[in-house]
Write a protein that holds these residues in place. Sequence first.
Motif, PDB file in Angstrom:
ATOM      1  N   ARG A   1       0.830  -1.218  -0.066  1.00 13.79           N
ATOM      2  CA  ARG A   1       0.160   0.029   0.176  1.00 13.79           C
ATOM      3  C   ARG A   1       0.937   1.273  -0.100  1.00 13.79           C
ATOM      4  O   ARG A   1       0.692   2.242  -0.748  1.00 13.79           O
ATOM      5  CB  ARG A   1      -1.017  -0.008   1.099  1.00 13.79           C
TER       6      ARG A   1
ATOM      7  N   HIS B   1       2.403   1.721  -3.403  1.00 12.09           N
ATOM      8  CA  HIS B   1       1.526   2.095  -4.516  1.00 12.09           C
ATOM      9  C   HIS B   1       1.278   3.397  -4.327  1.00 12.09           C
ATOM     10  O   HIS B   1       1.292   4.322  -5.363  1.00 12.09           O
ATOM     11  CB  HIS B   1       0.221   1.293  -4.192  1.00 12.09           C
TER      12      HIS B   1
ATOM     13  N   VAL C   1       2.889  -4.645  -6.738  1.00 15.26           N
ATOM     14  CA  VAL C   1       2.151  -3.198  -7.030  1.00 15.26           C
ATOM     15  C   VAL C   1       2.019  -3.254  -8.817  1.00 15.26           C
ATOM     16  O   VAL C   1       1.004  -2.820  -9.286  1.00 15.26           O
ATOM     17  CB  VAL C   1       3.103  -1.960  -6.694  1.00 15.26           C
TER      18      VAL C   1
ATOM     19  N   THR D   1      -1.560  -3.701 -10.669  1.00 12.81           N
ATOM     20  CA  THR D   1      -1.695  -2.710 -12.056  1.00 12.81           C
ATOM     21  C   THR D   1      -2.011  -3.209 -13.244  1.00 12.81           C
ATOM     22  O   THR D   1      -3.006  -3.109 -14.068  1.00 12.81           O
ATOM     23  CB  THR D   1      -0.893  -1.481 -12.142  1.00 12.81           C
TER      24      THR D   1
ATOM     25  N   VAL E   1       1.665   2.970 -12.818  1.00 14.74           N
ATOM     26  CA  VAL E   1       0.830   2.879 -11.491  1.00 14.74           C
ATOM     27  C   VAL E   1      -0.251   4.097 -11.725  1.00 14.74           C
ATOM     28  O   VAL E   1      -1.209   4.130 -11.160  1.00 14.74           O
ATOM     29  CB  VAL E   1       1.415   3.099 -10.347  1.00 14.74           C
TER      30      VAL E   1
END
Length: 339
Positions: free
Chosen positions: A34, A37, A123, A127, A286
């Motif tokens: 998290r 990201h 991550v 995505t 991202v």
Amino acid sequence: MGASHPDAAIAVPPTLFLSDADVAGLTDWPSAIRALHQAYAGGVSPAMVPPRSMARGDGLWLRALTAVSPSGGHLGCKLISASMTHRRASYLISLFDQTTMGLAALIDGNRITGIRTAATAAVAIDTAAPRRPLRVAMIGAGFEARGLLLALASVRALAAVRVFSPTPASRERFAADMRSQASLNVEPAVAAQDAVRGADVVLCAARSRDESPVLRGEWLEPGMTVVSVGSTLPEQREVDEQVLARAALIVADMVDEVAHDTGDLLAAHRAGVDVSSRLVSLSDFVSGQAVRQNAADIVVYKSVGSALQDVVTAEMLLARAREQGVGIPLAHSIVPVSK
């Protein structure tokens, strides 16, 4: 700008030292993923993550990686000392508060490279990959492979996993460990191509002893997402030229280093593969500035590691340490500067 008299030193909150054992106890895959990201989605300028530097001696070196976190919380540095003669290495991460400039933390970095590599890959996969339980091919059965699979499993449902290692005992042990320790449906494959067949995601965390590629583009199927973290130097190989030639997007955590300092990309350049037009930063991917245009597109994520990943992961660990009362406080001071 010059420093004022030492007597003007200002007391600040103590520096928190986190040991390797502390890091092991504080590590949490979803929290690391998290944080990373958020960092990449917010945009990362090249000035925030400059090229790494290295001081060399006789059979030894000291590498420094620096970054400014986009969170606004810290700026930091990872130092890596290594001796090729004695085959030893040591890692230290320092975090400085962006407001006070105080030394907020010193963290043993032994485990953090593996944590941030796997979490950042998760991550990228989250995505890129389709929003369904994923079929995963794992090429490699070592420490990095374990981290990659566990990190991905913490954020996405996995329908099935096939693992290949050239050593039968290694792939059997990896499959058994993942089944018992993480309740993952992992099966060993007798050949890399067998593991790859039908997968949504192909995770590469292995290099052959002769540095020949372990993943070949002819094995790939439309819509696959490929992750390559095992080859980071010019003399190392992990994927062949066709993997990169077939990719609609090549996503890099450090674009210049991936393009010019990795054996996979250098081999693709020599083979006449147009890489530059399809090479994008992880931050752009991202944040949605670079996207997979069609479900059939193949996306490759190529990682060499980044100080940004180290600093953001260290920030996450520091926050958890403060919440849980973990670590050893060390007194220090800062010195104001005059213009």
